[in-house]
Enzyme design. Structure first.
Site, PDB file in Angstrom:
ATOM      1  N   ARG A  19      34.725  46.398  17.911  1.00 54.79           N
ATOM      2  CA  ARG A  19      34.235  45.766  19.127  1.00 54.79           C
ATOM      3  C   ARG A  19      35.291  44.755  19.547  1.00 54.79           C
ATOM      4  NH1 ARG A  19      27.924  44.174  17.926  1.00 54.79           N
ATOM      5  NH2 ARG A  19      27.171  46.252  17.444  1.00 54.79           N
ATOM      6  N   LYS A  27      14.910  40.223  24.778  1.00 56.84           N
ATOM      7  CA  LYS A  27      14.689  39.320  23.643  1.00 56.84           C
ATOM      8  C   LYS A  27      13.488  38.410  23.910  1.00 56.84           C
ATOM      9  CE  LYS A  27      18.032  40.662  20.949  1.00 56.84           C
ATOM     10  NZ  LYS A  27      17.755  41.304  19.656  1.00 56.84           N
ATOM     11  N   TYR A  41      19.614  41.824  28.334  1.00 53.65           N
ATOM     12  CA  TYR A  41      19.617  41.403  26.930  1.00 53.65           C
ATOM     13  C   TYR A  41      18.664  40.228  26.699  1.00 53.65           C
ATOM     14  CZ  TYR A  41      21.331  39.858  22.396  1.00 53.65           C
ATOM     15  OH  TYR A  41      21.409  39.479  21.072  1.00 53.65           O
ATOM     16  N   LEU A 101      26.797  35.519  16.798  1.00 53.87           N
ATOM     17  CA  LEU A 101      26.845  35.721  15.348  1.00 53.87           C
ATOM     18  C   LEU A 101      28.281  35.965  14.902  1.00 53.87           C
ATOM     19  CD1 LEU A 101      23.765  38.083  14.984  1.00 53.87           C
ATOM     20  CD2 LEU A 101      23.880  35.655  14.392  1.00 53.87           C
ATOM     21  N   LEU A 120      16.348  43.593  13.466  1.00 52.64           N
ATOM     22  CA  LEU A 120      16.652  44.867  14.101  1.00 52.64           C
ATOM     23  C   LEU A 120      17.233  44.670  15.496  1.00 52.64           C
ATOM     24  CD1 LEU A 120      16.390  47.943  13.782  1.00 52.64           C
ATOM     25  CD2 LEU A 120      14.122  47.755  14.789  1.00 52.64           C
ATOM     26  N   GLY A 121      18.272  45.412  15.785  1.00 56.56           N
ATOM     27  CA  GLY A 121      18.847  45.349  17.112  1.00 56.56           C
ATOM     28  C   GLY A 121      20.012  46.304  17.257  1.00 56.56           C
TER      29      GLY A 121
END
Length: 170
Positions: free
Chosen positions: A112, A81, A77, A104, A26-27
């Site tokens: 984006r 995390k 960020y 990723l 999830l993010g």
């Protein structure tokens, strides 16, 4: 598959019962959700899901985090995390696996542009340094599954990008 409302997650506790293993990827992004929304999704929702999973009998929780995660980071960020990694570990699973992938590599539905440019560049760099700066999402997924199928190396195992690449080959 159960659809839950993360704003009312405690009302969906039944969806978290009876599972030996929990996977969490999830993010969101700060650009999409704002700073408060990012913290709510990436830390609060994940921590609450982990708590519900443990209460429901989950023994092994597998969390996708981020390379550089650190609760003391100046960067929101990485700090969030790091905070969520600590929160998930404190839940008390028999086993907790944390994956810290680099950038990723994936195809997204939304636009984006900056991320697309970075992925193009890192895709070329990956040909020379395959485990240094990026990882395909398929490799992360395979590593998450493989981490469950192999004996653990302790109660908490943190897999950095190179280890994700290696485990993702199995």
């Amino acid at each position: 598959q159960a659809v839950v409302d993360f704003e009312q997650l405690s009302e969906h506790a039944a969806a978290f019962r009876g599972h030996d293993v929990g996977f969490c990827c999830l993010g969101t992004t700060r650009a999409k959700a704002g700073a408060d929304g990012f913290v709510r999704v990436d830390r609060d929702y994940v921590a609450q899901a982990a708590e519900l999973a443990r209460a429901g009998g989950c023994k092994h929780f597998v969390l996708q985090s981020s390379q550089g995660a650190n609760q003391d980071s100046r960067f929101l960020y990485l700090r969030v995390k790091g905070e969520v990694e600590n929160l998930v570990q404190s839940v008390g699973f028999d086993r907790c696996t944390i994956l810290r992938p680099a950038v990723l590599l994936c195809k997204r539905r939304e636009s984006r542009p900056a991320e697309w440019m970075a992925q193009q560049f890192l895709g070329v760099v990956a040909k020379v340094f395959p485990t240094a700066y990026s990882v395909p999402v398929e490799t992360v997924a395979r590593a998450m599954v493989a981490s469950v199928l192999q004996p653990g190396k302790g109660k908490v195992e943190v897999l950095e990008n190179a280890a994700i690449h290696e485990l993702g080959k199995t």
